[in-house]
Design a protein around this motif. Structure first.
Motif, PDB file in Angstrom:
ATOM      1  N   SER A   1       0.847  -1.195   0.000  1.00 14.15           N
ATOM      2  CA  SER A   1       0.000   0.000   0.000  1.00 14.15           C
ATOM      3  C   SER A   1       0.877   1.238   0.000  1.00 14.15           C
ATOM      4  CB  SER A   1      -0.947   0.003   1.208  1.00 14.15           C
ATOM      5  OG  SER A   1      -0.194   0.008   2.417  1.00 14.15           O
ATOM      6  N   TYR A   2       0.344   2.289  -0.592  1.00 11.87           N
ATOM      7  CA  TYR A   2       1.104   3.535  -0.738  1.00 11.87           C
ATOM      8  C   TYR A   2       0.121   4.699  -0.712  1.00 11.87           C
ATOM      9  CZ  TYR A   2       3.525   7.303  -3.252  1.00 11.87           C
ATOM     10  OH  TYR A   2       4.056   8.505  -3.628  1.00 11.87           O
TER      11      TYR A   2
ATOM     12  N   ASP B   1      -0.569   8.730  -1.267  1.00 16.08           N
ATOM     13  CA  ASP B   1      -0.065   9.911  -1.972  1.00 16.08           C
ATOM     14  C   ASP B   1      -1.214  10.889  -2.135  1.00 16.08           C
ATOM     15  OD1 ASP B   1       1.535  11.651  -3.436  1.00 16.08           O
ATOM     16  OD2 ASP B   1       1.026  10.693  -5.338  1.00 16.08           O
TER      17      ASP B   1
ATOM     18  N   THR C   1      -4.891   6.495  -1.005  1.00 17.80           N
ATOM     19  CA  THR C   1      -4.146   5.275  -0.693  1.00 17.80           C
ATOM     20  C   THR C   1      -4.289   4.276  -1.825  1.00 17.80           C
ATOM     21  OG1 THR C   1      -4.466   5.590   1.691  1.00 17.80           O
ATOM     22  CG2 THR C   1      -3.871   3.381   0.930  1.00 17.80           C
TER      23      THR C   1
ATOM     24  N   THR D   1       9.158  -0.692  -1.999  1.00 17.41           N
ATOM     25  CA  THR D   1       8.866   0.729  -1.886  1.00 17.41           C
ATOM     26  C   THR D   1       8.761   1.346  -3.275  1.00 17.41           C
ATOM     27  OG1 THR D   1       9.711   2.853  -1.044  1.00 17.41           O
ATOM     28  CG2 THR D   1      11.339   1.219  -1.703  1.00 17.41           C
ATOM     29  N   VAL D   2       8.144   2.537  -3.324  1.00 18.05           N
ATOM     30  CA  VAL D   2       8.082   3.273  -4.594  1.00 18.05           C
ATOM     31  C   VAL D   2       9.320   4.142  -4.781  1.00 18.05           C
ATOM     32  CG1 VAL D   2       5.564   3.259  -4.637  1.00 18.05           C
ATOM     33  CG2 VAL D   2       6.781   5.154  -3.520  1.00 18.05           C
TER      34      VAL D   2
ATOM     35  N   VAL E   1       6.615   0.014  -8.315  1.00 19.66           N
ATOM     36  CA  VAL E   1       6.928  -0.554  -7.002  1.00 19.66           C
ATOM     37  C   VAL E   1       8.198  -1.379  -7.152  1.00 19.66           C
ATOM     38  CG1 VAL E   1       6.144  -1.990  -5.088  1.00 19.66           C
ATOM     39  CG2 VAL E   1       4.492  -0.604  -6.373  1.00 19.66           C
TER      40      VAL E   1
END
Length: 1016
Positions: free
Chosen positions: A662-663, A665, A669, A774-775, A799
């Motif tokens: 999940s990320y 920004d 989400t 991670t991105v 990712v």
């Protein structure tokens, strides 16, 4: 085996593989041929026994044969003996005997000769023996489609005591044909240490059809450096064409180490008609010998000797197995070495010099050097940590439960601690008891019994050896590993580690090997270093609790040499440290977990995933999403945080990805589900070509998430027999397969070098540990290198999954790294497409960091309500439709579904409401028009009055009455509007009169309307 150069010697082999005159001596044709020879030779002299020899005919269907006489020179004599019935086709003599053809009886071999009875042996390699053929081919074509390498000079090379394969990329076959009367076998002694060579042994029949063989019979297994292996295969009766085939694969500048054949023995021949003489340098003392012995050192022998002759003791020498004596040269600096003497009773040591044994030089000749004088006596170095000096010349290990730094006396560990067992060798006055040294040469026994390494105070160094291509061997034996009490209950994968500091000082192609033998089963090369290397440290982690033998083998050159030219090329090892050794000693103590806080409480093991609290010495569980470091659990800092996008297992032993991410920004989400990418993926890169044109591919297996930290990608070498059954039993015992997150194998296609199947070799691990997802473009010092891939126009970020293989190599001192970039591409399938950058076609640009791009629909985030919008339709028939459509382009997958269309009632506007709205609009327009009209009329009136005021005289008099008349052309209908309130006209008038003494007059104007006063 000695090559026969006389005709009779050649006929020894003819009965079973050369078969001369086979046309004339087959079954019923024998008598006819003899009658033809008799008719043509009536006037020839009578044959003597020396004019002919005996041979057997081919066996018929009943298994019988005939013995016939064959003249040495056809037509030279007459009266050959008549054919007689021969022995049974399967008849053979015992070892040490031969078949005497005149009497057809087995006879003992004489002294100086030997026989295998029903076998033959080849162990002399001054040249390639009769019957052997070396055939070189290059079946692979380069990118241009033409052969890029000439192999006319490639061949198996005889080296006296062994036969050596080619060192280039040609495919070279050693071929030998043998005809067996009964089932037999072949056994050969070989050395095969370099997996850059494919070494195979196979058998064909007389129709050039390959016999059925299992993989372990066809593909020869690797041997340890300096050790010989034996390979045995059963043979069928009839013709067997034997092939030893080698193919070098040079993927870099490294020269391959050739395959060596020391001896070949074939059993199953029907008979041997004479014994073989012992080769020079060997002898057989008694009749009936089945083998010959090597002559001892400083003796020699010729061919067929029954004893060895001593050399001149003072002026000559001879290595073991010599065919002649050699003159001793003048002694030089290369004939002696230095050693440190053990500590004496006074605690002193000194450097002394000794001649290399056996001494093969003379001192009392011109130009000879003498031994340098011994050095000054110096204080001995301290004991190694964990040992103590009890006022004697030796160091003793500290008793159990105590520790020492090597200088102070042994002390008990304080309460709440336990000894840290292991080996810590830093001082080298004597060789530790669990270490030994030796010397070995593949071609001779010159250095047998020599010390391969010598202690030198603050380091241990390689010795002189007998010749430059000797293997100088140092061995350390560890019976097993024992984890500290506190961590004995953990589920970590580290049982111990070995660390050593070394440097190599070389002027030639020296090489240092670090090898490991687990449970005395198979020694494998862990790492090797070529050429000169600066002082550096190397660490290897043991992931299995087993008995292990560590070996360091140093070779000054791999070229066959009988001299010491590079005696100054050495390797130095300064320290060797092994942790958690089962029989180790303690150099320090570390904290342990206590059963309770009461005084005298004993140490207890902590459960898996627990650390020792520094304040209470009690076990505490690590926080969520942390893992325990492998070699210490003292303090909260021992629980290391997992990387981004990862979580820890229940035992806190490893961090892993559950294939979700999940990320967030800008308050949004993004949630990803990579489970469809979880199964092992593969990608093959190439073809590539070596500098000499060999075609090969790089094959990668990738396990993105693994199975809760368990690595699922497997790469296996198929050159040796390693079945799936073997993998399921005890995979840790095999050294030619790797199990990891990302692994690489080198594939040689079957159509490239004439192999029946593609070959997989050189399997290595690229990702042993998952670091996080991670991105961001970097994590833990590893860069994703986004510039090497094409930029994406999608708004969804890539990712990156980061991995590390911490095992250092000679080219990657910090280990290898891998980055897998997952990119959203709705045009791809769920599994998508895995590839590498065109800028780094091999998957890596520097050889240490590998980058992969995995484009798929699964790499898109899960759909949410923000990924679609609604469209309202017109109200038709009292019903209004609402539609939902995805935002374009659609950059999501799965998640929420698109809502269905909605319908809602609505009311249409009636006729009278429309009429009312129209009338209201008309009225509004009319009012606006009237307002504009009257405003315009008012403006005209103001204008007229302004003119009237402006024409007044300075005495504030009004103009004559007639001046107020309506001028010509003016609107006669204009009227003056009177008001009791101050108008705009009045205000203008008052302003005009203020400047003239505040004068004012009242003037009555006639009007048709009632009179009104207007004040100025």
């Amino acid at each position: 085996m000695e090559q026969r150069k006389h005709s009779k010697g050649q006929r020894v082999f003819s009965a079973y593989y050369l078969m001369p005159y086979s046309v004339c001596i087959r079954s019923g044709l024998v008598i006819l041929c003899l009658l033809q020879w008799t008719a043509a030779a009536r006037d020839l002299p009578q044959c003597k026994e020396t004019d002919y020899y005996f041979e057997y005919t081919e066996c018929d269907s009943t298994g019988s044969r005939w013995r016939v006489a064959i003249p040495h020179n056809l037509g030279s004599c007459t009266g050959l003996p008549d054919p007689v019935s021969g022995t049974d086709c399967t008849f053979s003599c015992e070892a040490g005997e031969f078949l005497e053809m005149s009497a057809q009886q087995c006879t003992q071999c004489a002294a100086g000769t030997y026989s295998l009875g029903s076998g033959i042996r080849f162990d002399e390699w001054d040249d390639i023996p009769l019957g052997f053929t070396s055939l070189a081919t290059y079946m692979d074509s380069g990118p241009s489609g033409e052969d890029s390498l000439t192999c006319s000079n490639s061949s198996w090379v005889p080296q006296g005591n062994y036969l050596e394969s080619n060192r280039d990329e040609c495919t070279v076959s050693l071929i030998y044909a043998v005809h067996l009367k009964k089932q037999g076998s072949i056994s050969f002694v070989y050395q095969y240490v370099d997996n850059n060579i494919f070494f195979e042994f196979f058998i064909q029949n007389d129709q050039c059809q390959e016999m059925d063989q299992t993989s372990d019979q066809k593909w020869i297994k690797l041997t340890n450096n300096g050790e010989w292996g034996t390979h045995t295969v059963d043979l069928k009766s009839g013709t067997n064409i034997l092939y030893w085939r080698t193919t070098g694969i040079l993927l870099g500048a490294k020269i391959v180490k050739p395959v060596l054949l020391k001896s070949i023995q074939i059993d199953g021949v029907a008979y041997t008609s004479e014994c073989f003489p012992c080769k020079p340098g060997s002898f057989s003392r008694t009749p009936g010998s089945s083998s010959c012995e090597l002559c001892p050192r400083n003796t020699y022998s010729g061919k067929g000797a029954s004893s060895c002759t001593p050399c001149h003791k003072e002026a000559q020498y001879a290595p073991e197995g010599s065919a002649e004596c050699r003159e001793k040269p003048a002694c030089s600096e290369k004939d002696y070495f230095q050693i440190h003497t053990p500590c004496d009773s006074e605690g002193k040591t000194q450097i002394i010099y000794k001649w290399i044994e056996p001494k093969i030089c003379v001192e009392n000749v011109t130009g000879a050097v003498e031994l340098p004088p011994s050095g000054e006596r110096e204080p001995c170095p301290p004991c190694n940590p964990g040992f103590y000096n009890n006022d004697s010349a030796t160091c003793s290990p500290c008793p159990l439960g105590t520790y020492s730094d090597g200088v102070k006396a042994c002390q008990k560990c304080p309460a709440g601690t336990e000894p840290a067992l292991g080996y810590d060798y830093r001082w080298w006055n004597v060789l530790p008891a669990n270490m030994k040294t030796s010397c070995f040469n593949v071609g001779n026994s010159k250095c047998d019994g020599m010390n391969g390494w010598e202690v030198a105070g603050d380091h241990i160094r390689s010795g002189a050896g007998g010749s430059d291509n000797d293997y100088l061997i140092l061995n350390l034996r560890v019976p097993g590993f024992k984890l500290p009490t506190s961590v004995s209950g953990s589920s970590g994968s580290e049982f111990g580690r070995i660390t050593f500091v070394f440097e190599t000082i070389c002027s030639a192609d020296c090489e240092l090997y670090f090898m490991m033998d687990i449970n005395r089963k198979s020694t494998s090369v862990v790492e090797s270093w070529e050429g000169r290397k600066e002082r550096q440290s190397y660490t290897h982690i043991m992931t299995k609790n087993a008995s292990v033998s560590y070996t360091w083998a140093f070779q000054r050159t791999n070229q066959a040499q009988d001299i010491r030219q590079y005696v100054n090329d050495i390797v130095k090892i300064y320290s060797i440290t092994v942790t958690n050794a089962l029989d180790g000693v303690a150099s320090s103590c570390h904290a342990c977990a206590l059963m309770s806080q009461q005084s005298g409480s004993s140490c207890v093991p902590c459960p898996a995933g627990h650390y020792i609290d520094k304040d209470t010495n009690q076990c505490r569980e690590c926080p969520p999403d942390t893992y325990l470091s492998g070699h210490q659990i003292y303090g909260r800092e021992a629980c290391l945080p997992c990387g981004p996008g990862s979580r820890s297992n229940k035992e806190h032993s490893v961090c892993f990805s559950d294939c979700s991410f999940s990320y967030t920004d800008q308050n949004r989400t993004l949630t990803y589900d990579f489970n469809q990418l979880g199964p092992v993926g593969s990608v093959m890169l190439g073809p590539s070509f070596t500098s000499k044109g060999t075609k090969y591919f790089h094959f990668f297996n990738i396990s993105l998430c693994g199975q809760e930290g368990k690595r699922a990608a497997v790469c296996t070498d198929n050159v040796t027999d390693l079945s799936n059954k073997d993998l399921q039993t005890d995979s840790g015992e095999f050294v030619n397969y790797v199990e990891t997150f990302v692994c690489q194998s080198t594939i040689i296609p079957s159509d490239g070098r004439g192999f029946r199947m593609a070959l997989s070799s050189q399997s290595i691990s690229l990702a042993d540990t998952f670091l996080g997802a991670t991105v961001e473009s970097s994590l833990s010092g590893i860069s994703a290198s986004p510039d090497i891939f094409p930029e994406t126009s999608k708004k969804v970020p890539d990712v990156n999954f980061f991995y590390r293989s911490p095992q250092a190599t000679s080219s990657c001192d910090k280990g290898r790294n891998t980055v897998i970039t997952l990119r959203c591409n709705p045009e791809k399938t769920n599994r998508g497409e895995l590839g590498v950058s065109s800028k780094c076609p091999a998957g890596t640009c520097d050889g240490c960091t590998f980058n992969f791009l995995w484009e798929s629909a699964t790499s898109c985030p899960r759909c949410t309500e923000s990924d679609y919008h609604e469209i309202e339709g017109a109200c038709k028939g009292g019903v209004q439709e609402t539609l939902y459509v995805w935002n374009e382009p659609k950059l999501c997958t799965k998640g929420v579904s698109l809502p269905g269309n909605k319908s809602a009632p609505c009311e249409a506007i009636d006729f009278w409401l429309k009429m009312g709205a129209g009338l209201g609009a008309f009225t509004a327009v009319l009012l606006v028009s009237l307002t504009c009209y009257f405003w315009k009329k008012n403006k005209k009136l103001e204008y007229k009055y302004s003119r009237l005021v402006m024409t007044a005289n300075k005495e504030c008099e009004l103009p004559a009455a007639d001046s107020c008349a309506i001028m010509e052309g003016e609107d006669q209908e204009d009227e003056v509007v009177y008001s009791s309130k101050p108008s705009l006209l009045g205000k203008l008038k008052s302003i005009a009169t203020k400047g003239n003494g505040e004068c004012s007059e009242s003037v009555q104007l006639k009007s048709s309307k009632p009179e009104r006063w207007v004040w100025g």
